[in-house]
Write an enzyme that holds these catalytic residues in place. Sequence first.
Site, mmCIF file in Angstrom:
data_model
loop_
_atom_site.group_PDB
_atom_site.id
_atom_site.type_symbol
_atom_site.label_atom_id
_atom_site.label_comp_id
_atom_site.label_asym_id
_atom_site.label_seq_id
_atom_site.Cartn_x
_atom_site.Cartn_y
_atom_site.Cartn_z
ATOM 1 N N GLY A 121 2.217 8.557 2.534
ATOM 2 C CA GLY A 121 1.814 8.062 1.205
ATOM 3 C C GLY A 121 2.054 8.842 -0.002
ATOM 4 O O GLY A 121 2.117 8.386 -1.242
ATOM 5 N N GLU A 149 3.020 11.621 7.972
ATOM 6 C CA GLU A 149 3.984 10.565 8.135
ATOM 7 C C GLU A 149 4.520 9.931 7.021
ATOM 8 O O GLU A 149 4.318 8.785 6.675
ATOM 9 C CB GLU A 149 2.939 9.573 8.599
ATOM 10 C CG GLU A 149 2.155 10.073 9.914
ATOM 11 C CD GLU A 149 1.184 9.214 10.212
ATOM 12 O OE1 GLU A 149 0.559 8.093 9.425
ATOM 13 O OE2 GLU A 149 0.250 9.086 11.146
ATOM 14 N N PRO A 150 5.371 10.594 6.392
ATOM 15 C CA PRO A 150 6.044 9.962 5.323
ATOM 16 C C PRO A 150 7.188 8.981 5.399
ATOM 17 O O PRO A 150 7.749 9.111 6.487
ATOM 18 C CB PRO A 150 6.706 11.134 4.598
ATOM 19 C CG PRO A 150 7.149 12.327 5.783
ATOM 20 C CD PRO A 150 6.013 12.123 6.716
ATOM 21 N N GLY A 151 7.153 8.148 4.753
ATOM 22 C CA GLY A 151 8.142 7.069 4.964
ATOM 23 C C GLY A 151 9.015 6.942 3.507
ATOM 24 O O GLY A 151 10.063 7.425 3.310
ATOM 25 N N ARG A 152 8.349 6.460 2.360
ATOM 26 C CA ARG A 152 9.007 6.378 1.186
ATOM 27 C C ARG A 152 9.536 7.592 0.528
ATOM 28 O O ARG A 152 10.613 7.460 0.043
ATOM 29 C CB ARG A 152 7.931 5.957 0.015
ATOM 30 C CG ARG A 152 8.358 5.174 -1.078
ATOM 31 C CD ARG A 152 7.202 5.006 -2.012
ATOM 32 N NE ARG A 152 5.981 4.410 -1.521
ATOM 33 C CZ ARG A 152 6.130 2.869 -1.493
ATOM 34 N NH1 ARG A 152 6.725 2.128 -2.181
ATOM 35 N NH2 ARG A 152 4.955 2.486 -0.890
ATOM 36 N N TYR A 178 4.819 -7.378 -5.020
ATOM 37 C CA TYR A 178 3.780 -6.272 -5.842
ATOM 38 C C TYR A 178 4.284 -6.286 -7.126
ATOM 39 O O TYR A 178 3.482 -5.257 -8.071
ATOM 40 C CB TYR A 178 4.000 -4.870 -5.353
ATOM 41 C CG TYR A 178 4.208 -4.745 -3.912
ATOM 42 C CD1 TYR A 178 2.904 -5.161 -2.890
ATOM 43 C CD2 TYR A 178 5.250 -4.350 -2.989
ATOM 44 C CE1 TYR A 178 3.123 -4.859 -1.547
ATOM 45 C CE2 TYR A 178 5.322 -4.272 -1.677
ATOM 46 C CZ TYR A 178 4.206 -4.510 -1.099
ATOM 47 O OH TYR A 178 4.143 -4.218 0.359
ATOM 48 N N CYS A 204 14.772 -20.591 -4.087
ATOM 49 C CA CYS A 204 14.091 -21.576 -4.667
ATOM 50 C C CYS A 204 12.700 -21.219 -4.846
ATOM 51 O O CYS A 204 11.626 -21.948 -4.341
ATOM 52 C CB CYS A 204 14.261 -22.932 -4.017
ATOM 53 S SG CYS A 204 15.987 -23.431 -3.901
ATOM 54 N N GLU A 205 12.544 -20.283 -5.580
ATOM 55 C CA GLU A 205 11.003 -19.709 -6.005
ATOM 56 C C GLU A 205 11.115 -19.136 -7.193
ATOM 57 O O GLU A 205 12.080 -18.199 -7.513
ATOM 58 C CB GLU A 205 10.470 -18.634 -4.922
ATOM 59 C CG GLU A 205 10.479 -19.035 -3.603
ATOM 60 C CD GLU A 205 9.127 -19.223 -2.853
ATOM 61 O OE1 GLU A 205 8.165 -19.539 -3.700
ATOM 62 O OE2 GLU A 205 9.215 -19.927 -1.964
ATOM 63 N N TYR A 219 11.102 0.125 2.308
ATOM 64 C CA TYR A 219 10.358 -1.147 2.107
ATOM 65 C C TYR A 219 11.374 -2.129 1.737
ATOM 66 O O TYR A 219 10.728 -2.926 0.798
ATOM 67 C CB TYR A 219 9.113 -1.208 1.582
ATOM 68 C CG TYR A 219 8.339 0.100 2.025
ATOM 69 C CD1 TYR A 219 7.547 -0.144 3.709
ATOM 70 C CD2 TYR A 219 7.937 1.114 1.557
ATOM 71 C CE1 TYR A 219 7.083 0.712 4.218
ATOM 72 C CE2 TYR A 219 7.140 2.098 2.122
ATOM 73 C CZ TYR A 219 6.687 1.756 3.428
ATOM 74 O OH TYR A 219 5.953 2.771 4.059
HETATM 75 N N1 LLP Z 1 1.423 6.096 7.871
HETATM 76 C C1 LLP Z 1 0.487 4.986 7.727
HETATM 77 C C2 LLP Z 1 -0.549 4.770 8.801
HETATM 78 C C3 LLP Z 1 0.915 3.841 7.128
HETATM 79 O O1 LLP Z 1 0.179 2.863 6.971
HETATM 80 C C4 LLP Z 1 1.945 4.055 6.100
HETATM 81 C C5 LLP Z 1 2.409 3.063 5.102
HETATM 82 C C6 LLP Z 1 2.648 5.141 6.113
HETATM 83 C C7 LLP Z 1 2.351 6.307 7.016
HETATM 84 C C8 LLP Z 1 3.886 5.586 5.420
HETATM 85 O O2 LLP Z 1 3.647 5.419 4.075
HETATM 86 P P1 LLP Z 1 4.579 6.109 2.873
HETATM 87 O O3 LLP Z 1 4.761 7.547 3.053
HETATM 88 O O4 LLP Z 1 5.801 5.315 2.996
HETATM 89 O O5 LLP Z 1 4.056 5.820 1.621
HETATM 90 N N2 LLP Z 1 5.298 -2.236 1.834
HETATM 91 C C9 LLP Z 1 4.996 -1.215 0.503
HETATM 92 C C10 LLP Z 1 4.070 -0.175 1.425
HETATM 93 C C11 LLP Z 1 3.522 -0.401 2.619
HETATM 94 C C12 LLP Z 1 2.883 0.937 3.267
HETATM 95 C C13 LLP Z 1 2.184 0.691 4.504
HETATM 96 N N3 LLP Z 1 1.924 1.861 5.544
HETATM 97 C C14 LLP Z 1 5.742 -1.260 -0.577
HETATM 98 O O6 LLP Z 1 7.009 -1.722 -0.386
HETATM 99 O O7 LLP Z 1 5.302 -0.448 -1.399
#
Ligand code: LLP
Length: 403
Positions: free
Chosen positions: A225, A259-262, A302, A328-329, A357
């Site tokens: 997050g 659990e970082p992604g972004r 979004y 086409c949208e 993402y």
């Molecule tokens: N852990 C869990 C349980 C999650 O559901 C998520 C993201 C993460 C970790 C990683 O979150 P982050 O660190 O990346 O914020 N598609 C959307 C974001 C969806 C996130 C879903 N869950 C976007 O493009 O903004």
Amino acid sequence: MIDFKKLAKEYETPLYVYDFDSMATQYEELKSAFRGRKSIIAYAVKANSNLSVIRHFAKLGSGADCVSIGEVRRAFLAGIPAYKIIFSGVGKSDDEIREAIERDILYINVESEAELGRVELIAKELDKVVRISIRVNPNIDPKTHPYISTGLHDNKFGVDLSTAKRMYIGANNSKNLDPVGIHFHIGSQLTELEPIYEAAVIVADLVRSLEAIDIKLKFFDVGGGLGVKYDDETTIRPYDYVQTILSTLTALDMTILCEPGRFLTANAGYFATKVLYEKQNGEKRFVIVDGAMNDLLRPSLYNAYHKIEALTESKAKKRAVDIVGPVCESGDFFAKDYPLPPLEHNDLLIVRSAGAYGFGMGSNYNTRRKSAEVAVENGKARVIRKRESFEDLIALEQEFLED
Ligand code: LLP
């Protein structure tokens, strides 16, 4: 500096480009914020699931947070050790649960009582003891986009506190379940610490109340997050993030898992697309590019803001323009009323912050091939996924085509 013009020439557009050095810097910054504490950074594979990206994090010592067995398999293929892989998600199938148990990952993150029942049954069938964690929904408003907010009772994720407690007691009494962790994730693109603090306090209290009845958990999983700058947002400093979490864990000796992604990938990624045409519909100016919503869905889905840079010599005055793709949208746009100078056929636009993402939410809508992905590391570029071909797109249909 990445030479996008050169990359576009060599690999064509639309193209995803990832700066692997910047991903490593992000990882190291977060890891060092945890210095001196037991911690696991489990990269949220969903943010960018390219095998080479996962491998890059594996080499840095990262674990993996997965939300499908497909992601678990990717993590294994990329060399993440089983003991650093976790598996979350509200709707795991029996087959997925079975495979996760057989692969002996760190833990399965359970999101409902019904799921706990299935996990126990399958572990029993396999004659195994499975490590589990329970995702708690602390009912906290994370103050982010409603589509990526997950920690309110209105959202489908996790279980409330009293259900969680009941589940821990049940799991603790089961021969086939070993409750080792607790998990919460209140949302994505978080830019304020307060909601994280509030959620952590609630969850840490639950951990203490479990200790009081002799259920001792090892992993405090704070989810992902951490927000990033797409524009001029104020973001959370990793150091403050870690200190805030630690402040809630007094008298608890736990490994913190996050659990970082972004945070790890967003700003290391660029989407390069070429100008096809400019046109004017009455007062409205459009620039039509060769990339589209099927490549990068975030603006359409979004209304997300991404900085866009035009690599053009033009010194002419910038004017507002809608940057749109060929799909086409009407929702197929990267930006609306964005200031750009006059553009020519083949001018290159770079859409920033596209590393999370981006590709992963892509599709083949309008029978468009997915872009190639290129990694840049130590000044060298290499392909990490080739551009799809038309044949790839029809491969699973062709044999069924009747005369
Ligand atoms: N852990 C869990 C349980 C999650 O559901 C998520 C993201 C993460 C970790 C990683 O979150 P982050 O660190 O990346 O914020 N598609 C959307 C974001 C969806 C996130 C879903 N869950 C976007 O493009 O903004």
